[in-house]
Design an enzyme around this catalytic site. Structure first.
Site, PDB file in Angstrom:
ATOM      1  NE  ARG A  35      -4.294  -1.698   1.633  1.00 30.00           N
ATOM      2  CZ  ARG A  35      -5.200  -2.229   2.444  1.00 30.00           C
ATOM      3  NH1 ARG A  35      -5.029  -2.161   3.741  1.00 30.00           N
ATOM      4  NH2 ARG A  35      -6.268  -2.813   1.952  1.00 30.00           N
ATOM      5  CE  LYS A 202     -18.286 -14.206   9.002  1.00 31.77           C
ATOM      6  NZ  LYS A 202     -18.314 -12.794   9.461  1.00 31.77           N
ATOM      7  N   GLY A 360      -7.981  -7.939   0.695  1.00 28.85           N
ATOM      8  CA  GLY A 360      -6.778  -7.731   1.491  1.00 28.85           C
ATOM      9  C   GLY A 360      -5.980  -9.003   1.700  1.00 28.85           C
ATOM     10  N   GLY A 384     -12.794  -4.570   0.646  1.00 29.84           N
ATOM     11  CA  GLY A 384     -14.224  -4.287   0.741  1.00 29.84           C
ATOM     12  C   GLY A 384     -14.689  -3.340  -0.351  1.00 29.84           C
TER      13      GLY A 384
HETATM   14  P1  ADP Z   1     -10.008 -11.396   1.332  1.00 33.34           P
HETATM   15  O1  ADP Z   1      -9.459 -10.530   2.436  1.00 33.34           O
HETATM   16  O2  ADP Z   1      -9.021 -11.642   0.256  1.00 33.34           O
HETATM   17  O3  ADP Z   1     -11.335 -10.898   0.832  1.00 33.34           O
HETATM   18  P2  ADP Z   1     -11.221 -13.196   3.226  1.00 33.34           P
HETATM   19  O4  ADP Z   1     -11.008 -12.203   4.298  1.00 33.34           O
HETATM   20  O5  ADP Z   1     -12.607 -13.442   2.771  1.00 33.34           O
HETATM   21  O6  ADP Z   1     -10.298 -12.845   1.956  1.00 33.34           O
HETATM   22  O7  ADP Z   1     -10.680 -14.623   3.695  1.00 33.34           O
HETATM   23  C1  ADP Z   1      -9.341 -14.855   4.032  1.00 33.34           C
HETATM   24  C2  ADP Z   1      -9.225 -15.916   5.094  1.00 33.34           C
HETATM   25  O8  ADP Z   1      -9.951 -17.072   4.735  1.00 33.34           O
HETATM   26  C3  ADP Z   1      -7.794 -16.361   5.285  1.00 33.34           C
HETATM   27  O9  ADP Z   1      -7.353 -15.933   6.547  1.00 33.34           O
HETATM   28  C4  ADP Z   1      -7.863 -17.879   5.185  1.00 33.34           C
HETATM   29  O10 ADP Z   1      -7.108 -18.549   6.181  1.00 33.34           O
HETATM   30  C5  ADP Z   1      -9.340 -18.155   5.370  1.00 33.34           C
HETATM   31  N1  ADP Z   1      -9.736 -19.433   4.801  1.00 33.34           N
HETATM   32  C6  ADP Z   1      -9.592 -19.857   3.527  1.00 33.34           C
HETATM   33  N2  ADP Z   1     -10.014 -21.128   3.388  1.00 33.34           N
HETATM   34  C7  ADP Z   1     -10.444 -21.524   4.599  1.00 33.34           C
HETATM   35  C8  ADP Z   1     -10.997 -22.750   5.111  1.00 33.34           C
HETATM   36  N3  ADP Z   1     -11.189 -23.805   4.322  1.00 33.34           N
HETATM   37  N4  ADP Z   1     -11.329 -22.804   6.417  1.00 33.34           N
HETATM   38  C9  ADP Z   1     -11.140 -21.721   7.219  1.00 33.34           C
HETATM   39  N5  ADP Z   1     -10.626 -20.548   6.809  1.00 33.34           N
HETATM   40  C10 ADP Z   1     -10.285 -20.456   5.514  1.00 33.34           C
HETATM   41 MG    MG Z   2      -9.997 -10.354   4.526  1.00 36.43          MG
END
Ligand code: ADP
Ligand code: MG
Length: 402
Positions: A35, A202, A360, A384
């Site tokens: 960043r 999620k 992120g 987001g």
């Molecule tokens: P981003 O920030 O890229 O949008 P998210 O915040 O939605 O991504 O998700 C990232 C997190 O999801 C990571 O910390 C990762 O460990 C977790 N994750 C990915 N796959 C799984 C899984 N099968 N079970 C639990 N957590 C998971």
């Molecule tokens: Mg995230």
């Protein structure tokens, strides 16, 4: 959207730049400076125009309190290295010390103020409180223009985003303008096949984007923690994997709509399951339809997509012309469960079309896994914000710049 050129003559003018310097810190050291590097272009452009540049940003969530571990002081040093110039730092957001420092600036100088979120008014729900704070901030430095360049915050109603844009002549910085241009290409998505890869923890975070993109894409590949709600919607047992039961009906609805639209929703054929959530937990590869048949039984916890799924996803990505990826395929922070994420990242680097990484954790994951920013068409600095943009929402910060 107004651009830097619309601000007119800037020589000698004090310009407030809202950057997003919210970098991860560990024991005072920056662990990912993406960043900071992304913020440089606009600052350099303003310096070249002869402006006195006052940079403002938040870091973490200090919630209106001064939290020394969330000081921007280490960021000032890194920013100076990136800009190859001295960056002055004042450990205050408003007040006499800020005014004194701002008054000493020469054309082309850069001053960084302290973490905006040390002041509660920055994120107040009350627009009048935010407006007062924005005026105080602008007056303290004697600003004559405002540049919004923190894409990670354009979806927020915060004093340094919406109110500063209201009270000062304002424009989008280069980073924000570029993010918007790339994301607009994704919404128009003329280059097909268009594949969207979604993962992360999620489903509920990603429902809006699934909803909005479903009719615009050719294929939706699902991995990460959210995949288990999809597998459960198909009637499979998912053991102790992440499952959002309250989203099951919505997800069933998406599967039905995708079938009607002829959009392919690709779920992994195999899953890496572990006995529990730990970096050194014993693990096995099982069919996604038979998670509970592993030797861990009902305790099986899916922590990554399997090798077959990784190969399937990679092939799909490489034969696409437009790819948007948000959300790691597994718990990439643990090396044993990073292979799926790595395979998807690798495939994006080999895709001939436009590839965009948003989110992120996804951006941090590709860097942690050894890829560089230039391997991808674009890495969005706003998680987001990029999702809300792709959901078709109006983002308050961007609206103020029109
Ligand atoms: P981003 O920030 O890229 O949008 P998210 O915040 O939605 O991504 O998700 C990232 C997190 O999801 C990571 O910390 C990762 O460990 C977790 N994750 C990915 N796959 C799984 C899984 N099968 N079970 C639990 N957590 C998971
Ligand atoms: Mg995230």
């Amino acid at each position: 959207m107004r651009a830097l050129a619309n601000l007119g003559e800037l020589a000698g003018a004090t310009v407030l730049v809202r950057a997003d310097l919210n970098v991860p810190l560990q024991d005072g050291a920056i662990t990912d400076d993406g960043r900071v590097r992304a913020a440089a272009a606009t600052i350099q452009e303003l310096r070249a125009a002869g402006a006195k540049v006052v940079v403002i940003s938040h870091l973490g969530r200090p919630k209106g309190q001064v939290v020394p571990e969330m000081s921007l002081a280490p960021v000032a040093i890194r920013l100076g290295e990136v800009l190859k110039t001295e960056v002055l730092f004042v450990p205050a957001v408003t007040g006499a010390a800020v005014t004194t420092a701002a008054n000493q600036l020469q054309n082309g100088d850069v001053l960084l103020l302290e973490n905006l979120r040390f002041v509660a008014a920055e994120t107040s729900k009350d627009a009048a409180v935010r407006l007062d704070f924005a005026k105080e901030l602008s007056d303290a430095v004697g600003a004559s223009a405002f540049v919004l360049d923190g894409f990670g915050v354009v979806h927020r109603r915060q004093a340094s985003v919406t109110e500063l844009a209201e009270i000062l002549p304002s424009a989008a910085g280069l980073l924000v303008a570029n993010e918007v241009a790339v994301l607009e290409r994704l919404i128009a998505a003329t280059q097909r096949p268009y594949t969207v890869v979604l993962g992360g923890s999620k489903v509920s975070d990603k429902l809006g984007v699934i909803d909005h993109l479903l009719e615009r894409v050719d294929a939706l590949l699902i991995g990460g923690g959210m995949v288990f709600t999809f597998l459960a919607a198909k009637g499979y047992a998912v053991g102790a994997s992440l499952l959002e039961t309250e989203q099951l009906e919505t997800v069933k609805g998406y599967l039905a709509r995708a079938a009607e639209l002829g959009v392919e929703i690709v779920l992994p054929q195999d899953i890496v399951v572990a006995s529990h959530f730990a970096a050194d937990a014993p693990s096995e590869v099982v069919s996604a339809a038979e998670i509970t048949t592993s030797s861990f039984g009902e305790k099986a916890m899916g922590l990554d997509i399997g090798p077959q799924a990784a190969a399937d996803f990679a092939a799909k990505i490489k034969s696409s012309q437009t790819v948007f990826w948000n959300g790691p395929m597994g718990v990439f922070e643990m090396p044993a469960f990073a292979a799926g994420t790595k395979a998807v990242a690798q495939a994006l680097t080999e895709c001939p079309g436009l590839t965009v990484v948003g989110g992120g954790d996804s951006a941090a994951a590709v860097r942690a896994l050894g890829f560089s920013d230039s391997d991808f068409g674009h890495i969005s600095t706003g998680g987001g914000a990029s999702l809300e943009f792709l959901e078709g929402k109006q983002l308050p910060g961007l609206e103020r710049l029109k």
